[in-house]
Design a protein around this motif. Structure first.
Motif, PDB file in Angstrom:
ATOM      1  N   TYR A  11       0.854  -1.191   0.000  1.00 10.50           N
ATOM      2  CA  TYR A  11       0.000   0.000   0.000  1.00 10.50           C
ATOM      3  C   TYR A  11       0.893   1.244   0.000  1.00 10.50           C
ATOM      4  O   TYR A  11       1.912   1.284   0.679  1.00 10.50           O
ATOM      5  CB  TYR A  11      -0.893  -0.015   1.249  1.00 10.50           C
ATOM      6  N   PRO A  12       0.546   2.271  -0.776  1.00 17.90           N
ATOM      7  CA  PRO A  12      -0.688   2.470  -1.549  1.00 17.90           C
ATOM      8  C   PRO A  12      -0.523   2.207  -3.051  1.00 17.90           C
ATOM      9  O   PRO A  12      -1.274   2.739  -3.858  1.00 17.90           O
ATOM     10  CB  PRO A  12      -0.976   3.947  -1.295  1.00 17.90           C
ATOM     11  N   ILE A  13       0.465   1.413  -3.441  1.00 16.10           N
ATOM     12  CA  ILE A  13       0.725   1.182  -4.867  1.00 16.10           C
ATOM     13  C   ILE A  13      -0.359   0.284  -5.454  1.00 16.10           C
ATOM     14  O   ILE A  13      -0.646  -0.797  -4.924  1.00 16.10           O
ATOM     15  CB  ILE A  13       2.108   0.551  -5.070  1.00 16.10           C
ATOM     16  N   VAL A  14      -0.954   0.737  -6.541  1.00 17.43           N
ATOM     17  CA  VAL A  14      -2.004  -0.021  -7.220  1.00 17.43           C
ATOM     18  C   VAL A  14      -1.533  -0.320  -8.636  1.00 17.43           C
ATOM     19  O   VAL A  14      -1.207   0.597  -9.397  1.00 17.43           O
ATOM     20  CB  VAL A  14      -3.327   0.769  -7.268  1.00 17.43           C
ATOM     21  N   PRO A  15      -1.464  -1.597  -9.034  1.00 17.80           N
ATOM     22  CA  PRO A  15      -1.005  -1.926 -10.387  1.00 17.80           C
ATOM     23  C   PRO A  15      -1.940  -1.384 -11.451  1.00 17.80           C
ATOM     24  O   PRO A  15      -3.158  -1.395 -11.283  1.00 17.80           O
ATOM     25  CB  PRO A  15      -0.968  -3.456 -10.398  1.00 17.80           C
ATOM     26  N   ARG A  16      -1.345  -0.943 -12.542  1.00 16.93           N
ATOM     27  CA  ARG A  16      -2.117  -0.366 -13.646  1.00 16.93           C
ATOM     28  C   ARG A  16      -2.556  -1.426 -14.651  1.00 16.93           C
ATOM     29  O   ARG A  16      -3.478  -1.213 -15.440  1.00 16.93           O
ATOM     30  CB  ARG A  16      -1.255   0.671 -14.357  1.00 16.93           C
ATOM     31  N   MET A  17      -1.863  -2.572 -14.642  1.00 23.80           N
ATOM     32  CA  MET A  17      -2.197  -3.663 -15.558  1.00 23.80           C
ATOM     33  C   MET A  17      -1.627  -4.953 -14.984  1.00 23.80           C
ATOM     34  O   MET A  17      -0.933  -4.938 -13.963  1.00 23.80           O
ATOM     35  CB  MET A  17      -1.654  -3.394 -16.958  1.00 23.80           C
ATOM     36  N   GLU A  18      -1.906  -6.055 -15.617  1.00 29.49           N
ATOM     37  CA  GLU A  18      -1.367  -7.343 -15.204  1.00 29.49           C
ATOM     38  C   GLU A  18      -0.609  -7.989 -16.351  1.00 29.49           C
ATOM     39  O   GLU A  18      -0.898  -7.720 -17.529  1.00 29.49           O
ATOM     40  CB  GLU A  18      -2.487  -8.274 -14.749  1.00 29.49           C
ATOM     41  N   GLU A  19       0.386  -8.805 -16.003  1.00 31.35           N
ATOM     42  CA  GLU A  19       1.063  -9.587 -17.035  1.00 31.35           C
ATOM     43  C   GLU A  19       0.372 -10.936 -17.153  1.00 31.35           C
ATOM     44  O   GLU A  19       0.077 -11.593 -16.147  1.00 31.35           O
ATOM     45  CB  GLU A  19       2.535  -9.790 -16.702  1.00 31.35           C
ATOM     46  N   ILE A  20       0.109 -11.340 -18.405  1.00 29.05           N
ATOM     47  CA  ILE A  20      -0.542 -12.619 -18.671  1.00 29.05           C
ATOM     48  C   ILE A  20       0.358 -13.444 -19.578  1.00 29.05           C
ATOM     49  O   ILE A  20       0.863 -12.958 -20.589  1.00 29.05           O
ATOM     50  CB  ILE A  20      -1.918 -12.413 -19.339  1.00 29.05           C
ATOM     51  N   ALA A  21       0.552 -14.703 -19.210  1.00 30.52           N
ATOM     52  CA  ALA A  21       1.372 -15.611 -20.012  1.00 30.52           C
ATOM     53  C   ALA A  21       0.685 -15.919 -21.336  1.00 30.52           C
ATOM     54  O   ALA A  21      -0.514 -16.213 -21.375  1.00 30.52           O
ATOM     55  CB  ALA A  21       1.630 -16.899 -19.243  1.00 30.52           C
ATOM     56  N   GLY A  22       1.464 -15.840 -22.418  1.00 28.58           N
ATOM     57  CA  GLY A  22       0.912 -16.121 -23.742  1.00 28.58           C
ATOM     58  C   GLY A  22       1.823 -17.027 -24.549  1.00 28.58           C
ATOM     59  O   GLY A  22       1.943 -16.864 -25.761  1.00 28.58           O
ATOM     60  N   HIS A  23       2.459 -18.004 -23.879  1.00 24.71           N
ATOM     61  CA  HIS A  23       3.382 -18.901 -24.578  1.00 24.71           C
ATOM     62  C   HIS A  23       2.612 -19.911 -25.435  1.00 24.71           C
ATOM     63  O   HIS A  23       1.376 -19.944 -25.433  1.00 24.71           O
ATOM     64  CB  HIS A  23       4.298 -19.600 -23.577  1.00 24.71           C
ATOM     65  N   PHE A  24       3.338 -20.760 -26.154  1.00 25.95           N
ATOM     66  CA  PHE A  24       2.719 -21.612 -27.165  1.00 25.95           C
ATOM     67  C   PHE A  24       1.929 -22.796 -26.609  1.00 25.95           C
ATOM     68  O   PHE A  24       1.251 -23.483 -27.369  1.00 25.95           O
ATOM     69  CB  PHE A  24       3.765 -22.109 -28.160  1.00 25.95           C
ATOM     70  N   ASP A  25       2.006 -23.057 -25.305  1.00 25.58           N
ATOM     71  CA  ASP A  25       1.155 -24.084 -24.714  1.00 25.58           C
ATOM     72  C   ASP A  25      -0.128 -23.502 -24.132  1.00 25.58           C
ATOM     73  O   ASP A  25      -0.934 -24.235 -23.566  1.00 25.58           O
ATOM     74  CB  ASP A  25       1.913 -24.846 -23.614  1.00 25.58           C
ATOM     75  N   LYS A  26      -0.313 -22.200 -24.283  1.00 24.29           N
ATOM     76  CA  LYS A  26      -1.548 -21.570 -23.822  1.00 24.29           C
ATOM     77  C   LYS A  26      -2.594 -21.619 -24.931  1.00 24.29           C
ATOM     78  O   LYS A  26      -2.269 -21.507 -26.113  1.00 24.29           O
ATOM     79  CB  LYS A  26      -1.290 -20.109 -23.449  1.00 24.29           C
TER      80      LYS A  26
END
Length: 291
Positions: A16-31
């Motif tokens: 606190y008080p840091i709020v993330p602006r976005m998230e990282e999402i895995a996008g590798h070739f098994d997804k």
């Protein structure tokens, strides 16, 4: 002033008080699908180890599936590969619009920075037609189980060469600097720590192309495990070097430009949340600002 845009990684909470602006999402070739909960950065295939190649989605892309070595993907293998890669991203996102797409470099046994630049625009043109506002970043890479060749974008000389060529081209592409991987490429975190500050100084000439940074530690013990630990894990034998490192990183990024910050801390040791707090705490105490 150093401004960092906090990106959520592995659903970990920032202090606190840091709020993330976005998230990282895995996008590798098994997804085969993604479920973003907020604006997101798609972290695409990074070719660290073999893939299963078993999803229905990846079956649609014969050039990607054939460009492998011991089932490890060969990135940026051909023009056809670039076309299929853009389509893979579209299918994986399935109507969701990424804010950032992170890509990774090819291996030197079949490619080079020049070859990458010759086929990358094909990918970018397709992606920008789908997501006009997306920012594409390429990450320097070092560790991999791929045998016989290193990544084409690994050392500081690779980064400088890449940046100089990028400056001459009209592309959306920018760099995300994985700091531990850069240091690993130069053997700095295990030895030769005296080279750390000069290395960061060299990168000041290309910081206009650095739009993101990654930080993480290595677990303690007989076997160091990447992405597990805080910054202290690199400096147990010389703790005074941590403050030197943070000072050097601050000087490198001290231009007021906001950069994406991804704390790539996994939970192999059960301390991911604690390690994230430690890394962020080190940064805030060293006058890094989260915006």
């Amino acid at each position: 002033m150093v401004n960092l845009i906090p990106v959520r990684y592995n659903k970990l909470l920032y202090p606190y008080p840091i709020v993330p602006r976005m998230e990282e999402i895995a996008g590798h070739f098994d997804k085969s699908a993604i479920k973003p909960e907020m604006p997101f950065s798609l972290h695409t295939e990074y070719s660290n180890s073999s893939r299963k190649w078993s999803t229905e989605l990846i079956q649609q892309f014969p050039e990607i599936r054939s460009a492998v070595k011991d089932d490890i993907p060969k990135l940026w293998y051909s023009s056809e590969w670039a076309i299929e890669f853009a389509e893979f991203v579209r299918c994986l996102c399935n109507g969701h619009t990424p804010t950032v797409i992170e890509i990774h470099p090819p291996f030197k046994d079949y490619s080079s920075i020049d070859y990458l630049f010759s086929i990358y625009p094909i990918f970018e043109n397709q992606i920008k037609s789908l997501y006009p506002d997306v920012q594409i970043l390429i990450e320097n890479r070092c560790g991999t189980r791929y045998k016989g060749a290193r990544f084409a974008l690994s050392t500081y000389l690779n980064l400088i060469d890449f940046s100089q060529k990028l400056d001459s081209m009209r592309l959306n592409l920018k760099l995300t600097l994985d700091v531990p991987q850069l240091f690993t490429a130069h053997g700095i975190l295990d030895k030769n720590r005296e080279k750390m500050m000069p290395l960061l100084d060299h990168l000041k000439a290309i910081r206009h192309n650095i739009y993101g940074i990654h930080l993480w530690g290595k677990s303690d013990g007989s076997r160091k495990i990447a992405h597990t630990g805080d910054l202290n894990s690199y400096f147990r034998s010389c703790p005074e070097m941590k403050s030197d490192f943070l000072k050097g990183l601050h000087e490198l990024l001290d231009d007021g430009f906001p950069r994406y910050f991804v704390p790539e801390v996994n939970n192999f040791d059960g301390k991911a949340q604690e390690n994230l707090y430690s890394i962020v705490g080190d940064l805030t105490q060293s006058d890094f600002c989260f915006v």
